[in-house]
Design an enzyme around this catalytic site. Sequence first.
Site, mmCIF file in Angstrom:
data_model
loop_
_atom_site.group_PDB
_atom_site.id
_atom_site.type_symbol
_atom_site.label_atom_id
_atom_site.label_comp_id
_atom_site.label_asym_id
_atom_site.label_seq_id
_atom_site.Cartn_x
_atom_site.Cartn_y
_atom_site.Cartn_z
ATOM 1 C CG ASP A 439 -2.816 -2.447 7.870
ATOM 2 O OD1 ASP A 439 -2.220 -1.931 7.749
ATOM 3 O OD2 ASP A 439 -3.814 -1.783 6.494
ATOM 4 C CD GLU A 442 1.074 1.491 12.023
ATOM 5 O OE1 GLU A 442 1.479 0.519 11.365
ATOM 6 O OE2 GLU A 442 -0.372 1.575 11.832
ATOM 7 C CG ASP A 503 0.698 1.549 3.455
ATOM 8 O OD1 ASP A 503 0.311 -0.254 3.272
ATOM 9 O OD2 ASP A 503 -0.145 1.889 3.877
#
Length: 783
Positions: A439, A442, A503
């Site tokens: 996860d 970025e 998400d």
Amino acid sequence: MASDWFVPGAQQPRFVADLPGLDERLGPDPRRVHPRLHSVVECEGPAVRIRLAEGQDSVAVTVAAISDGVLQVKIGADWDTTTRSQGSWPLLTPPSAPWPLDARLTGPGAVVDAGSARAEITFEPFHIRVLDSSGRLLVEQQQHDAYATGSPRGIPLGYVEGVNGRVYADMLRSRPDEHYFGLGESSTEFDKRGQRAVSWTMDSYGVGSERSYKPVPFVYSTAGYGLLVNSGLPVSMDLAKASASSLGLAVEDDVLDYYILAGPQPREVLRRYQELTSPTVLPPVWALGVWMSTGFLPQTQASVEAWLEQAVEHEFPVEVVHIDPYWMRFGCWSDLEWDREAFPDPRGMLAKLRQAGIRTCLWINPYIGTDSEQFRHGAEHGYFLTDENGRTWTGAVWGDDVDHSPVAIVDFTNPEATAWFQARLRRLLEDGVAVIKTDFGEGVPPDIRAHNGADGLELHNVYPLLYNEAVADITEEVHGYRLVWARASYLGGQRHTAQWGGDTATTWEGMASTLRAGLSYAMSGYSFWSHDTGGFDGRPTPELFMRWAQFGFLSPLSRLHGTTSRIPWEWDEHVFDTVKAMAILRYQLLPYIWSQAVTSVRDIAPLLRPAVFDEPTNHSTWIADGNYRLGEDLMVAPVRDEDGRLNAYLPHGEWIEWESHAVHTGPTFLQHIDDLRSDLPLLVRANSIVPTWDARHTPAEDFDNVVLQLWRPTQGTTTALIHGVHASTDVTITAVDGTIDVVLEGPLPLTRISVLAAADPVSAITVNGRPWVPAGDTAWTAC
């Protein structure tokens, strides 16, 4: 934990690494240089080098043949300049040319011949045209796009002196009927014409805007070529937005390095794209089963084992269970240490899950909390990214609404830091963890410094690749497969199977945006993609959850996950039955999905295929963003509206509804209202051969007891190649006047044949010359 590297209570920078717009970064009055007069020309091997000058200012341009159908254009201060991010990660690895390529001067210009593509260059005025092998124009530089004042509408070949240095640019002609697809996992309108995108990895905050976890500076043009920019720094691609006549490229790098890939079909362009970047990696067969999360919620060993008991009790097929952050101590994400109070015997739990046929995926991110003992160790050894003064950078990743310590960022440009991180993962993998969910990644800030000297601007986009590569490498070393479950990525990330859409908003619009993102990602060369069935943030309505399940279980990879429960048996009976039926259907289709997955890697065709992939010159496919082919023979048309409205483009041929067997003839748009209780938005191509089986698990060795579905077989001969896990089988079907002859060349363990939606009655079936007998309305078995 107090330390020399972190002062408790000090204001932490917000962990947001958004990028201002290009105009802001250029400043209020940037100096523009657009030289046109050539002064030096060199021709060597398959490349021509030209220096263009304007007074004291100049740029060096290189046009080179890289391989068949691939041309490179480089614009910078010098001919040998490379992109600044190459030190962090080689984004491209151009192949060795399989035959001699050619560049030659022609007097007033030059020709660079790359077989299926040829660049014709004139010197006065400077201009590049690219044609295919038949002489058809693919693309050329823009020469005549200016305002009435004479100033150009975009940034022509040259550079602009921006606030942070030069921005190199070029302008290409965009023809009136030219449209563009790709840009990575982009959830904006599927047809990218009229958009301007900047390749900058960002948390998408719900999916549905220009923000992207996986930007890719690549587009396919319906003019029959692909355009790829090789840079890890921010790349701006203006796709006929500033001007309907121009495609603008600009990059904040030491060189604008772009590639033109000949088609004309997307399949050919993507083949050349992967030759430059990397091939797609095929996941293990079990990864195509159902993945389920216990939710982004506090968990314990007892709650996971209770979930296992419930899955068995409800006979719900599951292949992988995700355990998100709470397997670690709160405040110590991601030190890769089990919370021993919540999980006193993780090895025992992992073994119990595996004995039940379920593998475990653990959530991680590349950030170490300052409350973790691992923070001091990492800081002492220089394993984290630093600020401009050489101090360990820390920031607030979780925002103001989570009481969580600041974090440092693991520096994967440091081989010792990478080895340290991998050593901690190795223990988990050797204990029985099957796969790691990578996860985040970025959020590298522009003002950091890395071990290899890169600053945050140079590292930002490249960082997710380094992160995923480190995890894929250690997973392969322990388990033998290169599988991660990744959120962020960039150019060439198809080497890191698998990836999910992040998400997503738990809304109908969120589901539609997710589908558009998947379609765009497929047109950017990616196959093994997934998303959070039901959406991520919040609780979906029952109707939305069931509709999303129809989409999710017919995606390349399937996962149930969200901030609230997506565990089907925790919903009412109708929801549970609907979701379970879709999960069972996915397992029924696994032999088909696996076979198509193998084919997609071999043929470099995305497993999730937008209509434009097969019919790029058909205007109807440019707006067909509501359905896709899953492999060659299945068409999936998710219902994205609470009213149940279906709007799906069907290509040429006959298409049969999976449940009702209603036949539709394309090309057409199929529009009607679905009844959730009886209709499934799945269609099958007529005259297709679909292998299925009745199991509710992935095969331990290979598929057995395969059922061959023959959908509306036509008179004549049909062939298919069906891939098993270890071997493939050629299948030939010959239908003549109600008799069907089946010839198998290979080890396919066939036990039943079903003839569905047949136009004429079937009177006899033989398999390799031996007669089979009817075994029901549509089924036939061996005597």
